[in-house]
Design a protein around this motif. Structure first.
Motif, PDB file in Angstrom:
ATOM      1  N   GLY A 123       0.786  -1.227   0.000  1.00 23.78           N
ATOM      2  CA  GLY A 123       0.000   0.000   0.000  1.00 23.78           C
ATOM      3  C   GLY A 123       0.813   1.268   0.000  1.00 23.78           C
ATOM      4  N   ALA A 124       2.106   1.189  -0.317  1.00 28.08           N
ATOM      5  CA  ALA A 124       2.963   2.369  -0.295  1.00 28.08           C
ATOM      6  C   ALA A 124       2.521   3.378  -1.344  1.00 28.08           C
ATOM      7  CB  ALA A 124       4.414   1.967  -0.528  1.00 28.08           C
ATOM      8  N   VAL A 125       2.660   4.653  -1.010  1.00 27.18           N
ATOM      9  CA  VAL A 125       2.347   5.735  -1.941  1.00 27.18           C
ATOM     10  C   VAL A 125       3.613   6.554  -2.160  1.00 27.18           C
ATOM     11  CG1 VAL A 125      -0.087   5.860  -1.325  1.00 27.18           C
ATOM     12  CG2 VAL A 125       1.563   7.216  -0.049  1.00 27.18           C
ATOM     13  N   THR A 126       3.678   7.284  -3.272  1.00 35.60           N
ATOM     14  CA  THR A 126       4.863   8.079  -3.588  1.00 35.60           C
ATOM     15  C   THR A 126       4.491   9.523  -3.863  1.00 35.60           C
ATOM     16  OG1 THR A 126       4.732   7.600  -5.963  1.00 35.60           O
ATOM     17  CG2 THR A 126       6.027   6.078  -4.597  1.00 35.60           C
ATOM     18  N   GLY A 127       5.463  10.385  -3.664  1.00 38.04           N
ATOM     19  CA  GLY A 127       5.330  11.790  -4.014  1.00 38.04           C
ATOM     20  C   GLY A 127       6.616  12.256  -4.655  1.00 38.04           C
ATOM     21  N   THR A 128       6.529  13.072  -5.683  1.00 42.72           N
ATOM     22  CA  THR A 128       7.729  13.509  -6.405  1.00 42.72           C
ATOM     23  C   THR A 128       7.848  15.027  -6.404  1.00 42.72           C
ATOM     24  OG1 THR A 128       6.582  13.559  -8.532  1.00 42.72           O
ATOM     25  CG2 THR A 128       7.655  11.496  -7.910  1.00 42.72           C
ATOM     26  N   ALA A 129       9.065  15.481  -6.570  1.00 43.15           N
ATOM     27  CA  ALA A 129       9.337  16.909  -6.693  1.00 43.15           C
ATOM     28  C   ALA A 129      10.431  17.107  -7.725  1.00 43.15           C
ATOM     29  CB  ALA A 129       9.766  17.490  -5.350  1.00 43.15           C
ATOM     30  N   GLU A 130      10.283  18.147  -8.532  1.00 46.05           N
ATOM     31  CA  GLU A 130      11.288  18.504  -9.528  1.00 46.05           C
ATOM     32  C   GLU A 130      11.966  19.795  -9.086  1.00 46.05           C
ATOM     33  OE1 GLU A 130      11.945  16.534 -12.036  1.00 46.05           O
ATOM     34  OE2 GLU A 130      10.273  15.165 -11.650  1.00 46.05           O
ATOM     35  N   PHE A 131      13.250  19.933  -9.429  1.00 47.10           N
ATOM     36  CA  PHE A 131      13.996  21.104  -8.991  1.00 47.10           C
ATOM     37  C   PHE A 131      14.384  22.033 -10.139  1.00 47.10           C
ATOM     38  CE2 PHE A 131      14.255  18.328  -5.419  1.00 47.10           C
ATOM     39  CZ  PHE A 131      14.291  19.176  -4.323  1.00 47.10           C
ATOM     40  N   ASP A 132      13.902  21.749 -11.362  1.00 51.49           N
ATOM     41  CA  ASP A 132      14.287  22.594 -12.492  1.00 51.49           C
ATOM     42  C   ASP A 132      13.711  23.996 -12.387  1.00 51.49           C
ATOM     43  OD1 ASP A 132      11.743  21.561 -12.837  1.00 51.49           O
ATOM     44  OD2 ASP A 132      11.917  21.394 -15.017  1.00 51.49           O
ATOM     45  N   ASP A 133      12.577  24.151 -11.660  1.00 47.23           N
ATOM     46  CA  ASP A 133      11.974  25.475 -11.517  1.00 47.23           C
ATOM     47  C   ASP A 133      11.761  25.836 -10.055  1.00 47.23           C
ATOM     48  OD1 ASP A 133      11.215  27.740 -12.925  1.00 47.23           O
ATOM     49  OD2 ASP A 133       9.088  27.235 -12.844  1.00 47.23           O
ATOM     50  N   GLN A 134      12.489  25.173  -9.157  1.00 50.09           N
ATOM     51  CA  GLN A 134      12.363  25.474  -7.727  1.00 50.09           C
ATOM     52  C   GLN A 134      13.057  26.795  -7.425  1.00 50.09           C
ATOM     53  OE1 GLN A 134      14.594  25.340  -4.827  1.00 50.09           O
ATOM     54  NE2 GLN A 134      12.865  25.528  -3.424  1.00 50.09           N
ATOM     55  N   GLY A 135      12.417  27.651  -6.642  1.00 48.54           N
ATOM     56  CA  GLY A 135      12.860  29.027  -6.470  1.00 48.54           C
ATOM     57  C   GLY A 135      14.320  29.202  -6.097  1.00 48.54           C
ATOM     58  N   ARG A 136      14.734  28.682  -4.942  1.00 50.83           N
ATOM     59  CA  ARG A 136      16.098  28.906  -4.479  1.00 50.83           C
ATOM     60  C   ARG A 136      17.111  28.224  -5.398  1.00 50.83           C
ATOM     61  NH1 ARG A 136      18.800  30.383   0.225  1.00 50.83           N
ATOM     62  NH2 ARG A 136      21.011  30.481  -0.312  1.00 50.83           N
ATOM     63  N   ALA A 137      16.759  27.040  -5.903  1.00 52.18           N
ATOM     64  CA  ALA A 137      17.664  26.340  -6.810  1.00 52.18           C
ATOM     65  C   ALA A 137      17.923  27.167  -8.066  1.00 52.18           C
ATOM     66  CB  ALA A 137      17.087  24.980  -7.178  1.00 52.18           C
ATOM     67  N   ARG A 138      16.870  27.832  -8.552  1.00 50.92           N
ATOM     68  CA  ARG A 138      17.027  28.646  -9.759  1.00 50.92           C
ATOM     69  C   ARG A 138      17.854  29.903  -9.478  1.00 50.92           C
ATOM     70  NH1 ARG A 138      14.917  27.762 -14.503  1.00 50.92           N
ATOM     71  NH2 ARG A 138      14.900  29.451 -16.028  1.00 50.92           N
ATOM     72  N   VAL A 139      17.646  30.502  -8.317  1.00 48.58           N
ATOM     73  CA  VAL A 139      18.438  31.667  -7.916  1.00 48.58           C
ATOM     74  C   VAL A 139      19.929  31.330  -7.926  1.00 48.58           C
ATOM     75  CG1 VAL A 139      19.040  33.109  -5.928  1.00 48.58           C
ATOM     76  CG2 VAL A 139      16.638  32.817  -6.575  1.00 48.58           C
ATOM     77  N   ASP A 140      20.274  30.166  -7.396  1.00 52.99           N
ATOM     78  CA  ASP A 140      21.670  29.765  -7.262  1.00 52.99           C
ATOM     79  C   ASP A 140      22.223  29.105  -8.519  1.00 52.99           C
ATOM     80  OD1 ASP A 140      21.602  30.716  -4.703  1.00 52.99           O
ATOM     81  OD2 ASP A 140      21.372  28.755  -3.745  1.00 52.99           O
ATOM     82  N   GLY A 141      21.391  28.918  -9.539  1.00 55.52           N
ATOM     83  CA  GLY A 141      21.861  28.302 -10.778  1.00 55.52           C
ATOM     84  C   GLY A 141      22.145  26.825 -10.644  1.00 55.52           C
ATOM     85  N   VAL A 142      21.452  26.148  -9.707  1.00 54.74           N
ATOM     86  CA  VAL A 142      21.642  24.708  -9.506  1.00 54.74           C
ATOM     87  C   VAL A 142      20.307  23.974  -9.700  1.00 54.74           C
ATOM     88  CG1 VAL A 142      23.623  24.957  -7.989  1.00 54.74           C
ATOM     89  CG2 VAL A 142      21.318  24.996  -7.000  1.00 54.74           C
ATOM     90  N   ASN A 143      19.460  24.534 -10.537  1.00 53.95           N
ATOM     91  CA  ASN A 143      18.102  24.023 -10.700  1.00 53.95           C
ATOM     92  C   ASN A 143      18.065  22.810 -11.639  1.00 53.95           C
ATOM     93  OD1 ASN A 143      18.890  26.236 -12.436  1.00 53.95           O
ATOM     94  ND2 ASN A 143      16.890  26.069 -13.416  1.00 53.95           N
TER      95      ASN A 143
END
Length: 470
Positions: free
Chosen positions: A364-384
């Motif tokens: 019954g496991a469930v999953t959740g995903t996140a992408e970092f290509d448009d994540q705010g701080r990652a984009r500011v630092d150029g590591v998105n």
């Protein structure tokens, strides 16, 4: 007649696990012996964690400078001095190793014995200097060594392992890396960022034991910006006048010449020469003593296993924990105390970092995903770049594991490992304070997905959310 030394606990090997075992046994009132032929320092300090991170640090600085144009900063005339890079690696490595040796030198003089040991019975050891040891219990903490298959060993000095690669006088022009586990990926990308032409080969299709296809795809995309990647192939090497020629076939085929070949196909326990048959232990198919991870005890014997010799997880924090468990239980014999193991945590220091945490499968496991290509701080630092997948147990959304390849990945991995070990749910994490703008905000997307798949709602609308990209 040769001298016989008596003790409560004899520890074979003075690496991370052996040092932890001896310390734990002595702390719990046992008389101890620490037996090693060299006392040179730990694998981590000499050929593992620290020299590899020193090389990665240089590579990270080179990559940062090369990325300066993104921020409107032009940098000209950048030159990588390979000899200087590797000299610093060795200089700092020696400093770390010296600190380890210094701590060993502080041990009581009667504790350390400079010799090789082999079993002469379940409670008896014979030393290379002719002496014998009679111990109530024995801890095997002899570490591991790189695997070097015969066809690569035949290449002579052109074949490198993680034990020899840091002895290079200068950076090679072309480097082949065999194996896409943690060691292979870390060093391959580091050498590539330092201007070396790198190609990675692996007979498997999945790198670094990643469980999530999405995270693996992100990893592959990023790596292929820096180096050539050949998965699902068999490799055949041969020496040439200019170095080594590799031919490969499988999911792709081809051939290319390289100056050096780094063989990173794993490490094996150093158990040869111990005469384990005299210890009367049950061995598995790989010749490793069968043991209980919660006590590190080998069957019903008075022998314990710790660190890389156990071949469970070749990681420093696991070796240290193994040693502490084995040493304490060796002192407590014949009544060892089971210890619940920490949440599994493995970090590969690629750029961005890669990590696997805990479990991925549960009914019954469930999953959740996140992408970092448009994540705010990652984009500011150029590591998105990169992504993350969380695994949670139904019906309450309690976190059980994660795969991630993401900016600040080593810090996210610790946060998640601690949360998993503490039994936190996705809902509980979403109610925790998170500052803006930070990389940690990137977790929210995955946590919300898990909450949406479970019947537990957020209390009092505490998570108002942060807009994507903000």
């Amino acid at each position: 007649m040769s001298q016989t030394i008596h003790c409560d606990v004899a520890v074979i090997g003075s690496g991370t696990a052996g040092l932890a075992a001896e310390r734990a046994a002595r702390k719990n009132g046992a008389s101890t012996l620490l037996i090693d032929p060299d006392f040179n320092g730990t694998t981590c300090a000499l050929v593992g964690c620290m020299p590899s991170k020193l090389l990665i640090a240089a590579a990270k600085e080179a990559a940062r400078i090369n990325n300066a144009a993104l921020f409107g900063i032009e940098v000209e005339s950048v030159r990588i001095d390979g000899r200087a890079v590797l000299n610093r690696v060795r200089r700092e490595r020696e400093r770390f190793a010296a600190l380890t040796r210094k701590s060993i030198n502080k041990l009581p003089e009667k504790v350390t014995i400079r010799a090789r040991a082999r079993f002469a019975g379940p409670n008896r050891l014979v030393l290379s200097d002719g002496r014998k040891v009679q111990a109530r219990t024995i801890v095997i903490a002899t570490g591991s060594a790189p695997v070097l298959p015969t066809h690569f060993a035949a290449l002579g000095d052109a074949a490198l392992t993680s034990d020899t690669v840091f002895e290079l006088e200068d950076l090679p022009r072309r480097l082949a890396v065999i194996g896409s586990g943690a060691i292979g990926l870390e060093l391959a990308q580091a050498f590539a960022h330092l201007g070396v032409e790198v190609a990675v080969f692996d007979k498997g299709e999945r790198m670094a034991r990643l469980r999530c296809p999405r995270v693996h795809a992100n990893l592959r995309d990023v790596l292929e910006q820096d180096l050539a990647l050949h998965l699902g192939v068999d490799v055949s090497p041969e020496t040439t006048e200019r170095g080594v020629r590799l031919r490969w076939s499988g999911s792709s085929s081809g051939s290319a010449e390289f100056d050096k070949v780094l063989v990173a196909v794993g490490r094996k326990p150093q158990l040869d020469g111990l005469d384990l048959e005299e210890a009367q232990l049950e061995l598995n198919d790989q010749g490793i003593p069968v043991h209980d991870r919660e006590t590190m005890r080998c069957g019903e014997s008075a022998i314990f296993l710790a660190g890389d010799a156990a071949a469970d997880f070749s990681l420093l924090h696991e070796a240290s924990h193994d040693g502490a468990i084995a040493g304490r239980n060796a002192a407590a014999y014949p009544a060892p105390i089971p210890i619940k193991r920490n949440t599994a945590l493995s970090i590969t220091f690629t750029d961005p970092p890669l990590a696997t945490i805990g479990a991925a499968e549960k009914d019954g496991a469930v999953t959740g995903t996140a992408e970092f290509d448009d994540q705010g701080r990652a984009r500011v630092d150029g590591v998105n770049k990169g992504s993350l997948t969380l695994y949670a147990a139904a019906p309450d959304g309690r976190l059980i594991g994660a795969d991630l390849f993401a900016p600040a990945g080593e810090h996210l991995a610790h946060l998640l490992a601690w949360s998993i070990q503490d039994g936190k749910t996705a809902t509980e994490l979403l109610t925790m304070p998170v500052y803006h703008p930070t990389i940690e905000e990137g977790l929210k997307q995955a946590l919300r997905t898990i909450c949406a798949a479970t019947p537990i709602d957020l209390p009092n609308d505490q998570d108002a959310g942060t807009p994507a990209g903000a």
